[in-house]
Enzyme design. Structure first.
Site, PDB file in Angstrom:
ATOM      1  N   ASP A 179       0.867  -1.177   0.000  1.00 55.75           N
ATOM      2  CA  ASP A 179       0.000   0.000   0.000  1.00 55.75           C
ATOM      3  C   ASP A 179       0.905   1.227   0.000  1.00 55.75           C
ATOM      4  O   ASP A 179       2.076   1.122  -0.355  1.00 55.75           O
ATOM      5  CB  ASP A 179      -0.975  -0.017   1.178  1.00 55.75           C
ATOM      6  N   HIS A 215       1.974   1.337  -3.211  1.00 53.23           N
ATOM      7  CA  HIS A 215       1.159   2.258  -3.991  1.00 53.23           C
ATOM      8  C   HIS A 215       1.824   3.611  -4.202  1.00 53.23           C
ATOM      9  O   HIS A 215       1.203   4.513  -4.758  1.00 53.23           O
ATOM     10  CB  HIS A 215      -0.207   2.453  -3.322  1.00 53.23           C
TER      11      HIS A 215
END
Length: 364
Positions: free
Chosen positions: A203, A225
């Site tokens: 993430d 991410h």
């Protein structure tokens, strides 16, 4: 000398008791070594230096480093582990003023997140404990920690004047089933510096949701991410100001440099700088600014309630995969203003045909 055990608190002298010290938690002149969470809880208030030696934190408990007296140094030694339970956590919580948290050579914090990973992160499945709450950890330093396999989110930061330096957060074992393993989530904070972080996760490497005077530099982010501002909007604090993200690498991640704001919300993102960011193997967007997030997902319909102004993208360079988009800018009407765009070069992917309200000087 004081010996802290769950059933004994004694103060005495003598060679026989000194010889027994390795089996106990020992405090001498403000320096304390603890081998259990119960001993830490009862003894931490009187310690100026706390060594946490091979602590096995019981299931469902927090390693409690809150309320430490000003100036305390905490040292992780050996391997810190955590029992299994489905709960919200955090596994570790720390607060205080002028606190130093570090580790001895060879030490590690092993969360063994694989016991919780089910591919759903915080969106369902097993309830997963967050790792580290750094709330009201002011004028403090976290240095050199080596952290492995957090069940879900890593460091939650709500503090003032906190420096985090040379921290490793390695969730590379969670490539298939790890999810929402954000490394550093920053909210309602001022004067935060994160320097030299090495992150393998699934993430955001960094997510700044609110706060001012925040620096992330010399970072290495792999597998997640990317470096993110937001989502901004819909919280009690919706102001992001004076954030510098610089001299960092983003590798094999969904996004490179990202700003995202919430559909229909109000707030402001000002004075954000992405400088000298190197990208490689980005799978979604190299540079992305989106003002259309609703319920955690993009809608394709930007709104202008969150102002995104005085933004710098400078020397954000590198490659994305062939299925990715080099640059995507989706701003509300009149909400993205006064941007500086210099020396950026993102290649390898597609050119977006869906950009809207791109501010003067930027390219999409």
């Amino acid at each position: 000398m004081h010996f802290f055990q769950s059933s004994l608190v004694a103060a005495t002298m003598g060679a026989a008791l000194v010889a027994a010290a390795p089996a106990a938690d020992l405090e001498t002149r403000g320096s304390c070594t603890f081998t259990s969470t119960s001993a830490l809880k009862s003894g931490k208030a009187s310690c100026s230096t706390i060594t946490l030696q091979n602590i096995a934190v019981p299931a469902g408990e927090t390693l409690d480093l809150t309320g430490l007296k000003a100036g305390t140094t905490v040292v992780f030694d050996g391997t810190t582990t955590f029992g299994y339970k489905e709960w919200e956590g955090p596994l570790i919580s720390a607060s205080g003023t002028s606190i130093t948290i570090k580790q001895n050579p060879g030490a590690k914090i092993d969360c063994d997140g694989a016991r919780w990973w089910d591919g759903k992160g915080g969106n369902g499945g097993k309830k997963k404990p967050k790792f580290f709450s750094a709330h009201k950890l002011n004028k403090s330093n976290i240095t050199g920690l080596k952290v492995y396999n957090t069940p879900v989110h890593g460091f939650s930061i709500q503090s003032d004047h906190l420096t985090i330096k040379d921290v490793l957060l390695d969730n590379s074992a969670g490539t298939k089933l790890g999810h929402n393993t954000d490394a550093f989530d920053v909210g309602s904070s001022t004067y935060i510096t994160i320097d030299g972080a090495t992150v393998y996760n699934q993430d955001d490497c960094l997510a700044v949701n609110s706060g001012e005077h925040i620096t992330f530099t010399n970072g290495y982010c792999n597998g997640g991410h990317g470096l993110s501002i937001g989502s901004v909007g819909g919280r009690s604090n919706n102001v992001v100001n004076d954030v510098t993200i610089s001299n960092s690498q983003v590798i094999n991640s969904q996004n490179g440099a990202r700003i995202k704001t919430v559909y229909g919300a109000t707030g402001s993102v000002t004075g954000v700088k992405f400088q000298d960011i190197s990208l490689k193997g980005i799978t979604k967007y190299g540079i992305v600014v989106q003002q259309d997030y609703e319920n955690g997902k993009p809608t394709g319909k930007p709104t202008n309630g969150v102002k995104v102004s005085d933004i710098t993208f400078e020397k954000v360079t590198g490659t994305v995969t062939s299925s990715a988009t080099d640059i995507y800018i989706l701003c509300g009407s009149g909400s993205c203003t006064n941007w500086t765009w210099s020396g950026n070069s993102v290649t390898g992917g597609k050119k977006s045909s869906s950009c809207k309200n791109v501010p003067a000087g930027a390219s999409c």
